[in-house]
Write an enzyme that holds these catalytic residues in place. Structure first.
Site, PDB file in Angstrom:
ATOM      1  N   CYS A   1      -2.073  -2.957   7.635  1.00  0.00           N
ATOM      2  CA  CYS A   1      -1.949  -3.843   6.472  1.00  0.00           C
ATOM      3  C   CYS A   1      -0.671  -4.674   6.482  1.00  0.00           C
ATOM      4  O   CYS A   1      -0.695  -5.840   6.093  1.00  0.00           O
ATOM      5  CB  CYS A   1      -2.115  -3.048   5.191  1.00  0.00           C
ATOM      6  SG  CYS A   1      -3.835  -2.481   5.013  1.00  0.00           S
TER       7      CYS A   1
ATOM      8  N   ASP B   1       0.795  -1.249   0.000  1.00  0.00           N
ATOM      9  CA  ASP B   1       0.000   0.000   0.000  1.00  0.00           C
ATOM     10  C   ASP B   1       0.822   1.293   0.000  1.00  0.00           C
ATOM     11  O   ASP B   1       0.519   2.215   0.760  1.00  0.00           O
ATOM     12  CB  ASP B   1      -0.973  -0.002   1.199  1.00  0.00           C
ATOM     13  CG  ASP B   1      -1.982  -1.131   1.146  1.00  0.00           C
ATOM     14  OD1 ASP B   1      -1.932  -1.946   0.204  1.00  0.00           O
ATOM     15  OD2 ASP B   1      -2.824  -1.217   2.064  1.00  0.00           O
TER      16      ASP B   1
ATOM     17  N   LYS C   1      -6.908  -5.034  -3.199  1.00  0.00           N
ATOM     18  CA  LYS C   1      -7.698  -5.606  -2.106  1.00  0.00           C
ATOM     19  C   LYS C   1      -8.608  -4.527  -1.538  1.00  0.00           C
ATOM     20  O   LYS C   1      -8.346  -3.335  -1.700  1.00  0.00           O
ATOM     21  CB  LYS C   1      -6.766  -6.136  -1.011  1.00  0.00           C
ATOM     22  CG  LYS C   1      -5.904  -5.038  -0.411  1.00  0.00           C
ATOM     23  CD  LYS C   1      -4.917  -5.566   0.591  1.00  0.00           C
ATOM     24  CE  LYS C   1      -4.048  -4.461   1.133  1.00  0.00           C
ATOM     25  NZ  LYS C   1      -4.783  -3.417   1.873  1.00  0.00           N
TER      26      LYS C   1
HETATM   27  C1  VGL Z   1      -4.776   0.513   5.715  1.00  0.00           C
HETATM   28  C2  VGL Z   1      -6.410   1.338   7.083  1.00  0.00           C
HETATM   29  C3  VGL Z   1      -7.340   1.243   6.076  1.00  0.00           C
HETATM   30  C4  VGL Z   1      -3.337   0.135   5.549  1.00  0.00           C
HETATM   31  C5  VGL Z   1      -5.696   0.386   4.693  1.00  0.00           C
HETATM   32  O1  VGL Z   1      -2.841   0.094   4.401  1.00  0.00           O
HETATM   33  O2  VGL Z   1      -2.668  -0.133   6.583  1.00  0.00           O
HETATM   34  N1  VGL Z   1      -5.142   0.965   6.907  1.00  0.00           N
HETATM   35  N2  VGL Z   1      -6.974   0.767   4.879  1.00  0.00           N
END
Ligand code: VGL
Ligand code: ZN
Length: 199
Positions: free
Chosen positions: A153, A10, A108
């Site tokens: 994540c 991410d 995702k």
């Molecule tokens: C994430 C919160 C919501 C992350 C993704 O990448 O850690 N955290 N969506």
């Protein structure tokens, strides 16, 4: 061929300073992540990839605010500001990220009614993303995880990777955390106990 993959979690604009769910120092790790990419035999990247109105957004729940927790049918769920909406600027990789070498970009969190922190399973811990099968079919048995955010994540991906039988390392200097109510210490303890190597 090596049996090891680097999984970059991410590294998107919305998790970097100025983004909708900015992680402090999220952009600082880009040079380090790029170095790791350069030296890796196989690179997989994930993208948080939500439809507008996703159920993990506080804005989808009347009277709720970001960072509150609610009970979903699959268990507790933290509510977030709207972020990483499919195709938005915020959903794109950080502009300095050397993503060209990625062999797979795994998206995702695209199912409207369930969130997905982990790169392997959605937050019901049952719905697979397909990543285990992909890695196994390619003969990969060890993964190194870096990216954002350490305590969400990255940590949930590490726990699932161990559960799926991979050898797992998290390179903490190439991660940054949200740290919501002590979540960083709590998740570091959990992944260490699960057998994840912290480097
Ligand atoms: C994430 C919160 C919501 C992350 C993704 O990448 O850690 N955290 N969506
Ligand atoms: Zn998300």
């Amino acid at each position: 061929m090596s049996n090891e993959a680097l999984i970059v979690i991410d590294m998107q604009n919305d998790f970097c300073p100025g983004g909708a769910l900015a992680v402090a120092g999220g952009d600082e790790i880009v040079p380090l992540v790029n170095d790791l990419i350069r030296h890796a035999d196989h690179v997989v990247m994930t993208q948080d990839w939500h439809p507008a109105g996703h159920s993990s957004f506080a804005s989808s729940h009347h009277g709720r605010k970001p960072f509150e927790a609610i009970e979903m049918d699959y268990g507790p769920q933290t509510l977030w500001p709207d972020h990483c909406i499919q195709g938005s600027t915020g959903s794109r990789f950080h502009s300095g990220l050397a993503w060209g070498k990625a062999e797979l970009v795994l998206r995702k969190g695209f199912r409207p009614n369930i969130d997905s922190y982990s790169a392997f399973f959605e937050n019901d811990h049952k719905t697979p993303t397909g990543l285990t099968g992909y890695l196994r079919e390619r003969g990969i048995s060890a993964v190194t995880l870096v990216g954002l955010a350490t305590d969400f994540c990255v940590a949930y991906s590490a726990l699932d990777a161990i559960r799926q039988g991979f050898r797992v390392t998290v390179k903490l200097d190439a991660c940054r955390a949200i740290d919501l109510n002590g979540s960083l210490d709590a998740m570091l303890a959990r992944i260490r106990e699960a057998g994840v190597a912290l480097a």
